[in-house]
Design a protein around this motif. Structure first.
Motif, short mmCIF file in Angstrom:
data_model
loop_
_atom_site.label_atom_id
_atom_site.label_comp_id
_atom_site.label_asym_id
_atom_site.label_seq_id
_atom_site.Cartn_x
_atom_site.Cartn_y
_atom_site.Cartn_z
N CYS A 78 -5.04 7.70 -2.52
CA CYS A 78 -4.09 8.51 -1.86
C CYS A 78 -4.96 9.13 -0.94
O CYS A 78 -6.16 9.77 -1.34
CB CYS A 78 -3.27 9.82 -2.71
N TRP A 79 -4.76 9.20 0.47
CA TRP A 79 -5.49 10.14 1.31
C TRP A 79 -5.11 11.38 1.34
O TRP A 79 -3.91 11.79 1.32
CB TRP A 79 -5.09 9.49 2.76
N LEU A 80 -6.11 12.33 1.13
CA LEU A 80 -6.12 13.75 0.99
C LEU A 80 -6.55 14.29 2.28
O LEU A 80 -7.58 14.26 2.68
CB LEU A 80 -6.58 14.29 -0.14
N GLY A 81 -5.57 15.17 2.87
CA GLY A 81 -5.96 15.52 4.46
C GLY A 81 -6.92 16.70 4.27
O GLY A 81 -6.75 17.45 3.64
N ARG A 137 8.85 0.63 6.75
CA ARG A 137 9.35 2.09 7.53
C ARG A 137 9.59 1.61 8.93
O ARG A 137 9.21 2.28 9.82
CB ARG A 137 8.41 3.01 7.41
N ARG A 184 0.71 -1.25 -0.18
CA ARG A 184 0.09 -0.04 -0.13
C ARG A 184 0.75 1.14 -0.04
O ARG A 184 1.79 1.57 0.81
CB ARG A 184 -0.91 -0.17 1.14
N ARG A 185 0.83 1.94 -0.97
CA ARG A 185 1.53 3.32 -1.07
C ARG A 185 0.74 4.33 -1.76
O ARG A 185 -0.48 3.92 -2.21
CB ARG A 185 2.68 3.07 -2.11
N SER A 186 1.05 5.54 -1.21
CA SER A 186 0.21 6.50 -2.01
C SER A 186 0.30 6.63 -3.44
O SER A 186 1.48 7.10 -4.05
CB SER A 186 0.47 8.06 -1.13
N PHE A 191 -4.50 17.17 -7.40
CA PHE A 191 -4.51 16.07 -8.65
C PHE A 191 -6.05 15.29 -8.50
O PHE A 191 -6.19 14.41 -9.29
CB PHE A 191 -3.43 15.16 -8.53
N ARG A 205 7.61 -1.15 0.46
CA ARG A 205 8.54 -1.01 1.44
C ARG A 205 8.04 -1.07 2.86
O ARG A 205 6.85 -1.18 3.40
CB ARG A 205 9.06 0.51 1.11
N ASN A 221 -2.80 20.22 -1.06
CA ASN A 221 -1.96 18.94 -1.20
C ASN A 221 -2.83 18.03 -1.98
O ASN A 221 -2.42 16.75 -2.38
CB ASN A 221 -1.33 18.74 -0.15
N ARG A 279 -0.64 8.87 -6.81
CA ARG A 279 -1.20 10.38 -7.14
C ARG A 279 -1.29 10.51 -8.70
O ARG A 279 -1.56 11.58 -9.17
CB ARG A 279 -0.04 11.47 -6.42
C1 LIG Z 1 -3.73 12.49 7.90
C2 LIG Z 1 -3.22 12.00 6.51
C3 LIG Z 1 -3.01 13.33 5.69
C4 LIG Z 1 -2.66 13.17 4.39
N1 LIG Z 1 -2.52 14.29 3.40
C5 LIG Z 1 -2.34 14.13 2.33
C6 LIG Z 1 -2.49 15.18 1.32
O1 LIG Z 1 -3.14 15.94 1.43
N2 LIG Z 1 -1.72 15.07 0.08
C7 LIG Z 1 -0.97 13.83 -0.30
O2 LIG Z 1 -0.52 13.80 -1.27
N3 LIG Z 1 -0.87 13.05 0.59
C8 LIG Z 1 -1.54 12.93 1.79
N4 LIG Z 1 -1.10 11.93 2.60
C9 LIG Z 1 -0.50 10.81 2.53
C10 LIG Z 1 1.20 10.83 2.73
O3 LIG Z 1 1.70 11.74 2.46
C11 LIG Z 1 1.64 9.61 2.89
O4 LIG Z 1 0.92 8.44 3.59
C12 LIG Z 1 3.12 9.41 3.30
O5 LIG Z 1 3.97 10.23 2.70
C13 LIG Z 1 3.64 7.90 3.15
O6 LIG Z 1 3.87 7.34 2.18
P1 LIG Z 1 2.83 6.07 1.43
O7 LIG Z 1 1.81 6.35 1.88
O8 LIG Z 1 3.55 5.99 0.05
O9 LIG Z 1 3.43 4.79 2.23
C14 LIG Z 1 -1.83 12.07 3.86
C15 LIG Z 1 -1.82 10.95 4.89
C16 LIG Z 1 -2.42 11.02 6.07
C17 LIG Z 1 -2.17 10.06 7.03
#
Ligand SMILES: Cc1cc2nc3c(=O)[nH]c(=O)nc-3n(C[C@H](O)[C@H](O)[C@H](O)COP(=O)(O)O)c2cc1C
Length: 173
Positions: free
Chosen positions: A117-120, A161, A11-13, A69, A159, A66, A15
């Motif tokens: 991807c989780w967008l905060g 961490r 599981r990776r973000s 996209f 990966r 952030n 985009r």
């Molecule tokens: C609470 C939270 C908010 C996040 N907000 C954003 C965001 O606004 N934009 C984005 O591109 N990624 C966002 N992320 C993803 C993180 O950047 C990402 O999970 C982190 O860099 C680790 O990388 P991975 O998900 O590939 O393991 C968010 C993650 C969390 C848990």
């Protein structure tokens, strides 16, 4: 890495997305996985708004510095919590329930070979206010995050961490 746990490391973000749509069946499976997450006292306060119209995705992306996209993804899931349904009407329990549901959806996405991807949103007040105003949400419904979701147009390596210094045994020292 334990190979039986590969899903967690895969599981990776993601985009970048192709134009291919998410099937109704996959969307249902992802939401079902989200709703299977732990929930304090099983109150299940997590709510979802699916956004697949470009004009709505563009409008929501305006509130996400952030998450520009988001309109590139065929689908967005706005994750919201209902304070009136949460255990003890507590914002903290509501947020923890939402976070558990979001992570379940992200893992399910990976299992279905999709990307997300989780967008905060929470706790940024301007993002909460903007999304609440846009959807005309009642005061008890709080936007917590947006998930951008689709077929991946980028690949990322699994990966770990693992950080040994984050772990203590039997004391803090
Ligand atoms: C609470 C939270 C908010 C996040 N907000 C954003 C965001 O606004 N934009 C984005 O591109 N990624 C966002 N992320 C993803 C993180 O950047 C990402 O999970 C982190 O860099 C680790 O990388 P991975 O998900 O590939 O393991 C968010 C993650 C969390 C848990």
């Amino acid at each position: 890495m334990n190979q039986k746990l590969e899903l967690f490391f895969k599981r990776r973000s993601i985009r970048a997305f192709s134009k291919q749509k998410i099937s109704e069946e996959d969307l249902h499976s992802l939401l079902e996985a989200g709703m299977a997450a732990p929930s304090a006292c099983a109150k299940d306060p997590v709510r979802f708004i699916i956004i697949d119209k470009p004009e709505i995705q563009n409008a929501i992306a305006e509130f996400l510095p952030n998450g520009k996209f988001l309109p590139e993804a065929p689908l967005g899931i706005v994750v919201l919590g209902d304070l009136n349904s949460a255990h003890a009407n507590s914002e903290s329990y509501m947020l923890q329930d939402c976070a558990a549901a979001i992570e379940n959806i992200l893992l399910a996405t990976t299992a279905l070979e999709l990307g997300a991807c989780w967008l905060g949103v929470h706790p940024r007040e301007d993002r909460i206010a903007g999304i609440s105003r846009y959807f005309n949400l009642p005061a008890n419904i709080i936007p917590v995050s947006v998930i951008a979701l689709g077929h991946p147009a980028e690949t990322k390596e699994p990966r770990t961490r693992y950080n040994p210094s984050a772990v203590k045994f039997n004391s803090w020292s």
